[in-house]
Design an enzyme around this catalytic site. Structure first.
Site, PDB file in Angstrom:
ATOM      1  N   HIS A 138      36.718 -15.997  40.343  1.00 44.81           N
ATOM      2  CA  HIS A 138      35.710 -15.262  39.260  1.00 44.81           C
ATOM      3  C   HIS A 138      34.236 -15.289  39.975  1.00 44.81           C
ATOM      4  CE1 HIS A 138      35.653 -19.246  37.658  1.00 44.81           C
ATOM      5  NE2 HIS A 138      34.713 -19.140  37.043  1.00 44.81           N
ATOM      6  N   HIS A 189      31.382 -16.628  38.463  1.00 44.87           N
ATOM      7  CA  HIS A 189      30.574 -17.667  38.325  1.00 44.87           C
ATOM      8  C   HIS A 189      30.025 -18.409  39.539  1.00 44.87           C
ATOM      9  CE1 HIS A 189      31.549 -17.773  33.848  1.00 44.87           C
ATOM     10  NE2 HIS A 189      30.327 -17.019  34.157  1.00 44.87           N
ATOM     11  N   ASP A 203      29.242 -21.332  40.698  1.00 40.61           N
ATOM     12  CA  ASP A 203      30.169 -22.504  41.240  1.00 40.61           C
ATOM     13  C   ASP A 203      31.277 -22.229  41.876  1.00 40.61           C
ATOM     14  OD1 ASP A 203      30.771 -21.964  38.352  1.00 40.61           O
ATOM     15  OD2 ASP A 203      31.606 -23.946  38.157  1.00 40.61           O
ATOM     16  N   HIS A 204      31.661 -20.815  41.807  1.00 44.01           N
ATOM     17  CA  HIS A 204      33.066 -20.604  42.448  1.00 44.01           C
ATOM     18  C   HIS A 204      32.682 -19.643  43.626  1.00 44.01           C
ATOM     19  CE1 HIS A 204      35.588 -22.546  39.360  1.00 44.01           C
ATOM     20  NE2 HIS A 204      34.476 -22.222  38.615  1.00 44.01           N
ATOM     21  N   HIS A 259      38.690 -16.214  30.269  1.00 43.03           N
ATOM     22  CA  HIS A 259      37.292 -17.127  30.428  1.00 43.03           C
ATOM     23  C   HIS A 259      36.173 -15.894  29.919  1.00 43.03           C
ATOM     24  CE1 HIS A 259      34.960 -20.190  32.273  1.00 43.03           C
ATOM     25  NE2 HIS A 259      34.468 -19.278  33.217  1.00 43.03           N
ATOM     26  N   ASP A 284      38.932 -20.881  36.106  1.00 41.15           N
ATOM     27  CA  ASP A 284      38.543 -21.218  34.718  1.00 41.15           C
ATOM     28  C   ASP A 284      39.217 -20.261  33.738  1.00 41.15           C
ATOM     29  OD1 ASP A 284      36.771 -22.588  36.439  1.00 41.15           O
ATOM     30  OD2 ASP A 284      34.862 -21.850  35.359  1.00 41.15           O
ATOM     31  N   HIS A 294      37.836 -29.698  38.243  1.00 42.51           N
ATOM     32  CA  HIS A 294      36.736 -28.830  37.522  1.00 42.51           C
ATOM     33  C   HIS A 294      36.523 -29.729  36.155  1.00 42.51           C
ATOM     34  CE1 HIS A 294      34.647 -25.325  35.556  1.00 42.51           C
ATOM     35  NE2 HIS A 294      34.555 -25.080  36.628  1.00 42.51           N
TER      36      HIS A 294
END
Lengths: 323, 323
Positions: free
Chosen positions: B62, B64, B66-67, B139, B209, B268
């Protein structure tokens, strides 16, 4: 004023050097400034006493990824650490649109404001601690150096002038002393008009990627420290094995000697220069090339190296224990 | 098939955990796949035997940060390491335009091609080693899980069928055995029609997530391993101290027990869960909550933890020495 190197490798990280990032710390020990923000700069910060709350402003020298890819993550983490104070970013205009587009793509909503200033049209960025000017350099893309000059070197109040102008002793004097402008009987008083400085301001010049150090001649006037890339040694550059747009250790050292600057810090080394001497190419080659041409105080930056420019304008290496 | 964790922290890096990144390694030891690419994933790779030349494809769960914030730097470094082979990237459509815009902004010109596949319209990504399907999760933004299924579990040639169809023994048989389709007397032969597999394929499900593990029920059928986030424990989630859109250890463990999957790897983790037990919140709280609800083999991921799913479908922790 301290310099704390967060990344000293050119282009790509190595196991011992991250890509570009440099912290300039105020004497107060509270505030600091970040110059360039390669990927994983926020990770390096976790290994220092620096916090994202103490960060006063970011300065980006040019758009290459090894100097800016760490920005979105650092800004997002500052948000998650609940920073609320606006953050000023001086950077080439393309950086602003990219940062805003990146935060939007990833649906990151910062709890603080980003205040951008385009380097292309920067006159002078200043706060109560430092005044910063940009110098246009020569690289494959537009690149700048930033000169940090102390704004208030050990101020004391010009009490004679205050008395002469019948400005009464009291909280007003305190405000002026702390660098704040004030209003007295309808008249605005500028702090700097009532301060005397007891020594010359310190000045540090931090260059972005650049193949023509000569462009920094004016900026280096009255500066005590020059931080400049030395991506290659002369033999590698001459063998055509180097990307163009960079300086060799010899070029920078020759310039620093000629301009008479007291301290030279080289950084942004190609990953081919290995930490171990005796290898085909070693970081000692960079040192040897510079030492042969420069008689001032020479430092080769390493990640987490910290240097203090003290009030006598002497640059000293800080050991781990002193931090 | 090995799993090598490159980042196991949620949202922001800590001193011991990077943000999301997970490598899935082929048995051959040559090729590997990257699932998510948070900032500094390329730095983590430098501390493993993995190379950017061996990387066969990237899967992003996805948008975000941090990914995915580590993508542009990793792609640029692969270019500097002179990768020439095209690189396939399965990711939400927004990632493609952002990556291309980022490379353009920073004037990075890759010497290899990027081949994007939008997860939104992914049917099945496959090569000779693995077949990958995406599962829609729940999510704050669209998020997916990826199921990796071995395509050719210990194949042997169906010689009876080949003889029956009068396909002559020789280089043609070799091609079919290696998984390549072939042409014989104007007729196309599909490798898989002439292979027999001597055991069931291994399957690993890697979730992005997600606050609803139940969505993975079908994907988990015939899978031996589920890798799922467990950002919080139940008490933190119930106290309303958690961001929404995530799972608790209890939720995931309850699902894994119910679906009967043999191995569960949690990852995570919120940075509030510290490595040291005895702290206000410790990673042991996550473990305790999961253990109480799941009777299979449970692992809590750590950066650089490597696990082997062997051909008997047993999941084993590899020690440093075995790597």
């Amino acid at each position: 004023m301290d310099l704390l190197f967060l990344g000293t490798s050119s282009g790509t990280p190595t196991r011992t050097r991250n890509v570009s990032g440099l912290a300039l710390l105020e004497d107060t020990g509270k505030g600091w400034y970040l110059i360039d923000c390669g990927e994983a700069t926020q990770h390096q910060i976790l290994r220092t006493p620096l916090t994202l709350h103490g960060l006063r402003a970011i300065f980006i020298t040019h758009v290459h990824g090894d100097h800016c890819y760490g920005l979105p993550g650092l800004l997002a983490s500052a948000g998650m650490a609940r920073r609320l104070e606006p953050l000023e970013i001086v950077a080439p205009a393309a950086i602003e649109s990219w940062v805003r587009a990146t935060l939007q793509m990833s649906q990151s909503h910062l709890p603080y404001e980003l205040v951008f200033h385009a380097t292309e049209s920067l006159n002078n960025w200043r706060n109560q601690q430092v005044s910063v000017k940009a110098t246009t350099l020569s690289h494959r893309v537009p690149s700048w150096g930033y000169s940090f000059t102390e704004t208030r070197p050990d101020p004391r109040l010009n009490t004679e002038k205050l008395d002469l102008e019948a400005i009464p002793r009291g909280p007003l004097w305190g405000e002026l002393m702390r660098g704040n402008d004030a209003i007295f009987e309808g008249r605005s008083l500028r702090s700097e008009d009532y301060l005397l400085f007891t020594r010359s301001p310190r000045r540090i010049v931090i260059a972005g990627d650049n193949d023509d150090p000569e462009l920094l001649r004016n900026a280096c006037t009255n500066a005590q420290v020059l931080v400049h890339e030395a991506t290659y040694t002369q033999p590698i550059a001459e063998a055509g094995k180097a990307d163009f747009g960079h300086s060799t250790a010899a070029q920078v050292a020759t310039f620093a000697e000629d301009v008479g600057i007291a301290n030279l810090i080289l950084t942004h080394f190609s990953a081919r220069y290995q930490p171990v001497s005796g290898r085909a190419l070693s970081i000692d080659d960079i040192r040897a090339e510079a030492t042969a041409r420069y008689n001032g105080k020479l430092f080769l930056a390493e990640d987490f190296m910290q240097l203090t420019l003290d009030k006598r304008a002497e640059l000293l290496l800080r050991t781990e224990a002193e931090r």
